[in-house]
Design a protein around this motif. Structure first.
Motif, short mmCIF file in Angstrom:
data_model
loop_
_atom_site.label_atom_id
_atom_site.label_comp_id
_atom_site.label_asym_id
_atom_site.label_seq_id
_atom_site.Cartn_x
_atom_site.Cartn_y
_atom_site.Cartn_z
N VAL A 159 4.32 10.27 0.77
CA VAL A 159 3.22 9.22 1.17
C VAL A 159 2.18 10.01 2.02
O VAL A 159 1.77 9.15 2.96
CB VAL A 159 3.67 8.07 1.57
CG1 VAL A 159 4.58 7.27 0.63
CG2 VAL A 159 4.95 8.36 2.57
N GLU B 20 -7.39 6.51 0.26
CA GLU B 20 -6.83 6.44 -1.24
C GLU B 20 -7.58 5.51 -2.19
O GLU B 20 -7.60 5.82 -3.35
CB GLU B 20 -5.28 6.24 -1.42
CG GLU B 20 -4.95 4.55 -1.11
CD GLU B 20 -5.00 4.32 0.40
OE1 GLU B 20 -4.83 3.22 0.77
OE2 GLU B 20 -5.19 5.16 1.23
N TYR C 159 -1.03 8.05 2.45
CA TYR C 159 -0.89 6.89 3.15
C TYR C 159 -0.56 6.99 4.74
O TYR C 159 0.09 7.88 5.31
CB TYR C 159 0.20 6.17 2.59
CG TYR C 159 -0.17 5.58 1.03
CD1 TYR C 159 -1.53 5.46 0.49
CD2 TYR C 159 0.92 5.75 0.15
CE1 TYR C 159 -1.68 5.28 -1.02
CE2 TYR C 159 0.75 5.52 -1.40
CZ TYR C 159 -0.76 5.50 -1.84
OH TYR C 159 -0.76 5.09 -3.12
N PHE C 160 -0.89 5.80 5.25
CA PHE C 160 -0.52 5.61 6.74
C PHE C 160 -1.02 6.56 7.52
O PHE C 160 -0.25 6.93 8.78
CB PHE C 160 1.12 5.46 6.81
CG PHE C 160 1.61 4.18 6.46
CD1 PHE C 160 0.90 3.51 5.46
CD2 PHE C 160 2.70 3.76 7.14
CE1 PHE C 160 1.28 2.19 5.28
CE2 PHE C 160 3.23 2.40 6.90
CZ PHE C 160 2.67 1.58 5.97
N TYR D 299 -2.38 5.19 -8.34
CA TYR D 299 -2.42 6.57 -7.76
C TYR D 299 -1.74 7.55 -8.39
O TYR D 299 -2.23 8.50 -8.80
CB TYR D 299 -1.68 6.53 -6.29
CG TYR D 299 -1.64 8.00 -5.56
CD1 TYR D 299 -2.81 8.46 -5.07
CD2 TYR D 299 -0.53 8.72 -6.04
CE1 TYR D 299 -2.63 9.70 -4.70
CE2 TYR D 299 -0.31 9.90 -5.18
CZ TYR D 299 -1.55 10.45 -4.57
OH TYR D 299 -1.36 11.77 -4.17
N VAL E 12 -3.75 2.71 -5.77
CA VAL E 12 -2.51 2.15 -4.74
C VAL E 12 -1.30 2.20 -6.07
O VAL E 12 -1.80 1.58 -6.82
CB VAL E 12 -3.12 1.09 -4.25
CG1 VAL E 12 -1.64 0.45 -3.52
CG2 VAL E 12 -3.88 1.25 -3.15
N GLU F 94 2.61 -4.23 -5.55
CA GLU F 94 1.51 -3.20 -5.23
C GLU F 94 0.61 -3.49 -6.11
O GLU F 94 -0.71 -2.82 -6.00
CB GLU F 94 2.10 -1.55 -5.72
CG GLU F 94 2.32 -1.45 -7.13
CD GLU F 94 3.15 -0.02 -7.50
OE1 GLU F 94 2.73 0.41 -8.66
OE2 GLU F 94 3.72 0.26 -6.71
N TYR G 175 -8.30 3.88 4.73
CA TYR G 175 -7.71 3.61 3.53
C TYR G 175 -8.58 4.66 2.68
O TYR G 175 -9.13 4.23 1.73
CB TYR G 175 -7.92 2.08 3.00
CG TYR G 175 -6.89 1.22 3.50
CD1 TYR G 175 -6.51 1.38 4.85
CD2 TYR G 175 -6.50 -0.07 2.81
CE1 TYR G 175 -5.31 0.25 5.49
CE2 TYR G 175 -5.69 -0.89 3.28
CZ TYR G 175 -5.16 -0.75 4.63
OH TYR G 175 -4.21 -1.48 5.16
N GLN H 214 0.61 -2.56 7.16
CA GLN H 214 1.56 -2.13 7.94
C GLN H 214 1.97 -2.88 9.05
O GLN H 214 1.28 -3.68 9.61
CB GLN H 214 0.99 -0.54 8.43
CG GLN H 214 -0.14 -0.66 9.51
CD GLN H 214 -0.80 0.60 9.74
OE1 GLN H 214 -1.13 1.23 8.92
NE2 GLN H 214 -0.58 0.97 11.15
N THR I 255 9.85 11.11 -0.39
CA THR I 255 8.98 10.51 0.50
C THR I 255 7.76 11.28 0.35
O THR I 255 7.34 12.05 1.16
CB THR I 255 9.50 10.63 1.82
OG1 THR I 255 11.04 10.14 1.81
CG2 THR I 255 8.96 9.71 2.85
N ARG J 4 0.87 -1.41 0.02
CA ARG J 4 -0.04 -0.08 0.02
C ARG J 4 0.87 1.40 -0.06
O ARG J 4 0.62 2.15 -0.61
CB ARG J 4 -1.12 -0.11 1.30
CG ARG J 4 -1.95 1.25 1.31
CD ARG J 4 -2.79 1.13 2.54
NE ARG J 4 -3.56 2.42 2.75
CZ ARG J 4 -3.37 3.03 3.69
NH1 ARG J 4 -2.53 2.81 4.76
NH2 ARG J 4 -4.03 4.23 3.91
N SER J 5 1.92 1.24 0.82
CA SER J 5 3.06 2.43 0.70
C SER J 5 4.26 1.88 0.76
O SER J 5 4.48 0.50 1.27
CB SER J 5 2.74 3.15 2.14
OG SER J 5 3.82 3.94 2.40
#
Length: 809
Positions: free
Chosen positions: A506, A521, A509-510, A529, A525, A128, A519, A161, A504, A115-116
């Motif tokens: 993201v 997004e 995400y997260f 994305y 993914v 992914e 989630y 994660q 970086t 996912r990330s």
């Protein structure tokens, strides 16, 4: 008598207690048998890139030593081979080693979606993209299982994660689940029939995966018709009775008999019906019968063969990201080999998959054996510690680089940067690695950067160097394979199975609380994305260079029908090697809905094929794109749906290098009809022109979902899944935290591996009362944890009375 009939006969002969016993692991690494009826227990062991069978004290994190076995490349490299046949061969090799060690089920592969790029366990997952993930997993499982060893597809599901993975609530809408996070599991289950599927630790939309009836029964068993055994990840059971009624078959590991008694009591009270229990027991007994037929063989007979295979796999998965013509190196080049990873390679992940290789190649030793004398090759370590710049080593490396015509710098991510147990916060390389590259670029631009890492990294020097090779975590023979690529003995053919961002980036995400992760997004993914919402990409999904050049031309697309209904397409193209040497490439076909009403990615991968051609050879290639590549999941009808309209079939060598295009039209009468737009469709279609922005509350309301958005733990709302760290202000919480910290320090002293140390340290803030049962091997019981909970909420003596009252069973 067949296994089905034999299973039923055995189940009929079993007592309720025996039935309950096979629902809980015999110990840490065995599934319980029925000794009275001559059914032996079977052994399981960690994978997935090599057998991790522990020979001494057992643990699920990889802390203790394991028996020697072939360390193949990790999943990130396996996927970048895009070679189904080669991964099938690896599966065969893994199975032979399992049989040699009397292991009946190998715990792998992992098909969770990346996912990330920050996911700490990304090295252990394929891609992914769910299509790539399932295709590689199917090859892996078929290779393992055709030799009689079972596979365990993991981690089911939406385990993307490491942060608070044992208690986080993953909040995902159903369409996103079906199209992204469940899709790789679905195709693998249907086409490879893994012996077992492993439940993930996390909650999914409010319910732990190990007791999520919608996930385990409605989807896995009823929709996908899965017939195998559902086991839990080690310590993933929350409530054993709820788990069994939801479809969970075996709790792993077995640490005491408490949950056996709970199952028996639930049967006696009617919470579990005999039909439910027999269904579970029948599946477990079938597995036991099937795997009791394996016979131990001699591993020594194929040790060298498997090392050779590991080298072949690594060479096909190594990705040449950039090359201005400096590679391959010639015999006349004066080469500088710089970077400590040439001596001490990072070749595998850290955590439960960390294993003991049968041998280990290093660039330094392999290069020394390849050359007749030291003339023309210079060595310098450049760094030792990741985050401490040793200027003396840097100066020495710069001097060595000035003496060479080509400098190869070996850098990457050490174990302390990525591991099971924690996520990354940045995509940067270690400080000393970055400093070394910059220092050498001051004196030469003839630089080849060789990366060893399990997931994407930022490359701010990308435009300044002459070549970049992504080596991933390439296994015990990875160093030999890398030299084969660098010196041109093998033509590189790896292609990225994930997007490498420029930085970086993201932020989408997260984001979430300590309790929930949303989630937001949606289905966008990875490359989907970046296609839809923009963002800087360093190297796109599917990218990878060669020492030769390929060309595509003359494409033709034919629509397939099944009873007059659209059933996919067949694409035919000519592929030519117009270069001067033999090589392999991956032809990729994507599907793009031109005028579909439903919001969807700009394109999705529909099929791929890895092809080898001699220099100046051409070949007609046929790609079968299944109906699924054109479908969206209709949440109103609860089924897959092909919209009518125009579709483009895009064919090329990466997600952005697609020179061929063909258009087809699917009329209403051949499709599943028009789709009624949902609120989500309307929202996302309106947002296409902007970067996706949606608040937490808007997201929840859009899909009718619920989540805990706060980070506050109220004392009266403590439960067995509240981190003990959050209870530390109570007397019992402070005492337990002291014990946990002592245990962490003891285990860290045993470790030399920096990733293991960081993983062990990460549990300090995440251990729950429920976790204590497994972590202590059952010494702390469920009854004790329940009493600790009462103590934390109502005081020590109230909790003590609770324990004494409950201690009669």
């Amino acid at each position: 008598m067949g296994i089905r009939e034999k299973t039923q006969e055995i189940v009929n002969l079993m007592t309720v207690e025996e039935k309950a016993q096979v629902c809980v692991g015999k110990n840490f690494w065995e599934i319980e048998g029925v000794s009275r009826l001559g059914i032996n227990s079977i052994k399981v062991a960690d994978g997935p890139h090599g057998l991790r069978k522990q020979s001494a004290d057992a643990d699920h994190l990889g802390i203790n030593e394991s028996v020697p076995a072939t360390c193949f490349p990790t999943a990130s490299l396996l996927a970048s081979t895009w070679n189904r046949e080669l991964i099938h061969k690896m599966g065969n090799a893994l199975a032979r080693e399992c049989v040699a060690e009397d292991v009946s089920v190998l715990l792998g592969p992992g098909v969770n979606i990346k996912r990330s790029p920050l996911g700490g366990r990304n090295f252990e997952y394929f891609s992914e993209d769910p299509f790539v993930s399932s295709e590689i997993a199917i090859a892996w499982i078929n290779g393992v299982q055709e030799l009689g060893v079972g596979a365990s597809l993991k981690h089911f599901a939406a385990n993307n994660q490491e942060y608070r993975r044992m208690l986080i609530d993953t909040i995902v809408d159903e369409r996103t689940l079906r199209e992204v996070y469940l899709s790789s599991f679905e195709e693998t289950v249907k086409l490879a029939s893994p012996s077992t599927v492993m439940c993930a630790y996390n909650r999914l939309n409010g319910t732990y995966c190990s007791e999520n009836k919608w996930l385990l029964t409605d989807v896995l068993r009823d929709d996908w018709l899965y017939k195998g055994v559902l086991i839990t990840d080690w310590g993933a059971t929350n409530d054993r009775v709820k788990g069994l009624t939801a479809g969970q078959d075996v709790e792993m590991p077995g640490v005491n008999d408490e949950n056996i008694h709970k199952i028996i009591s639930a049967v006696e009270s009617g919470k579990i019906t005999m039909k439910e229990l027999d269904g579970t027991v029948g599946r477990v007994v079938s597995l036991l019968l099937e795997k009791n037929n394996n016979h131990k063989s001699d591993f020594g007979n194929f040790k060298a063969e498997h090392h050779k295979l590991a080298r072949e796999i690594a060479s096909e998965g190594i990705v040449l990201l950039k090359n201005d013509g400096i590679l391959p190196l010639s015999k006349n080049d004066k080469v500088a080999i710089i970077g400590n990873m040439a001596w001490s390679p990072r070749y595998q992940g850290s955590g439960s998959s960390f294993m003991n290789p049968t041998q280990l190649d290093t660039v330094y030793e392999c290069l020394k054996s390849r050359i007749e004398n030291d003339e023309g090759v210079y060595f310098s370590k450049g760094y030792i510690d990741d985050d401490i710049i040793n200027q003396q080593l840097v100066d020495e490396a710069v001097s060595v680089a000035q003496s060479a015509s080509v400098t190869c710098i070996f850098v990457g991510l050490s174990e302390s940067y990525e591991s099971e147990g924690f996520d990354r916060t940045e995509l940067t390389l270690p400080k000393s690695h970055e400093n070394l590259i910059k220092a050498i670029l001051h004196v030469t631009s003839n630089v080849v950067v060789v990366l060893s890492n399990g997931a994407p990294v930022c490359m701010p020097w990308k435009e300044e160097v002459s070549a970049i090779i992504e080596g991933y975590l390439s296994g015990q023979a990875g160093a030999s394979a890398m030299l084969d690529i660098i010196f041109g003995d093998i033509n590189p053919s790896g292609k990225l199975a994930e997007t490498f961002p420029e930085e970086t980036e993201v932020s989408q995400y997260f984001k979430g609380s300590k309790k929930s992760i949303l989630y937001k997004e949606n289905i966008y993914v990875g490359y989907k994305y970046y296609d839809r919402f923009g963002g800087k990409v360093a190297f796109p999904f599917g990218h990878g260079l060669s020492y030769t050049t390929f060309d595509l031309w003359d494409n033709e697309v034919i629509i397939n029908y099944a009873d007059g209904i659209f059933d996919g397409v067949t694409a035919s193209i000519n592929l030519s090697n117009i270069g001067h040497r033999k090589g392999k490439t991956v032809v990729q076909a994507y599907v793009s809905a031109v005028d579909g009403k439903v919001h969807r990615p700009l394109k999705v991968l529909g099929q791929f094929e890895k092809i080898e051609l001699e220099a100046n050879e051409s070949k007609r290639i046929t790609l079968e794109l299944k109906k699924r590549a054109f479908e969206i999941y209709n949440t109103k009808t609860k089924r897959w749906h092909v919209e009518p309209g125009r579709y483009n079939i895009l064919i090329g060598f990466s997600s952005v290098d697609l020179p061929l295009k063909a258009q087809i039209d699917i009329p209403v009468e051949m499709s599943d009809g028009e789709v009624e737009l949902t609120k989500a469709d309307q929202f996302y279609i309106q947002s296409y022109d902007q970067r996706l922005q949606i608040s937490d509350q808007e997201f929840l309301e859009l899909y009718g979902l619920q989540a805990h958005l706060d980070d506050i733990y109220n004392r009266q709302n403590y439960d067995l899944n509240t981190p003990i760290y959050e209870m530390r202000k109570t007397i019992i919480g402070s005492l337990l935290m002291l014990v946990i910290k002592v245990g962490v320090k003891v285990n860290m002293r045993k470790q030399k591996n920096a990733g293991m140390k960081k993983m062990i340290a990460s549990i300090i803030e995440e251990v729950t009362l429920r976790n204590l049962v497994m972590m202590t091997g059952g010494i702390i019981t469920h009854k004790m944890t329940e009493s600790f909970l009462v103590m934390s909420k109502n005081g020590f003596f109230t909790g003590l009375r609770h324990f004494l009252k409950k201690s009669d069973r």
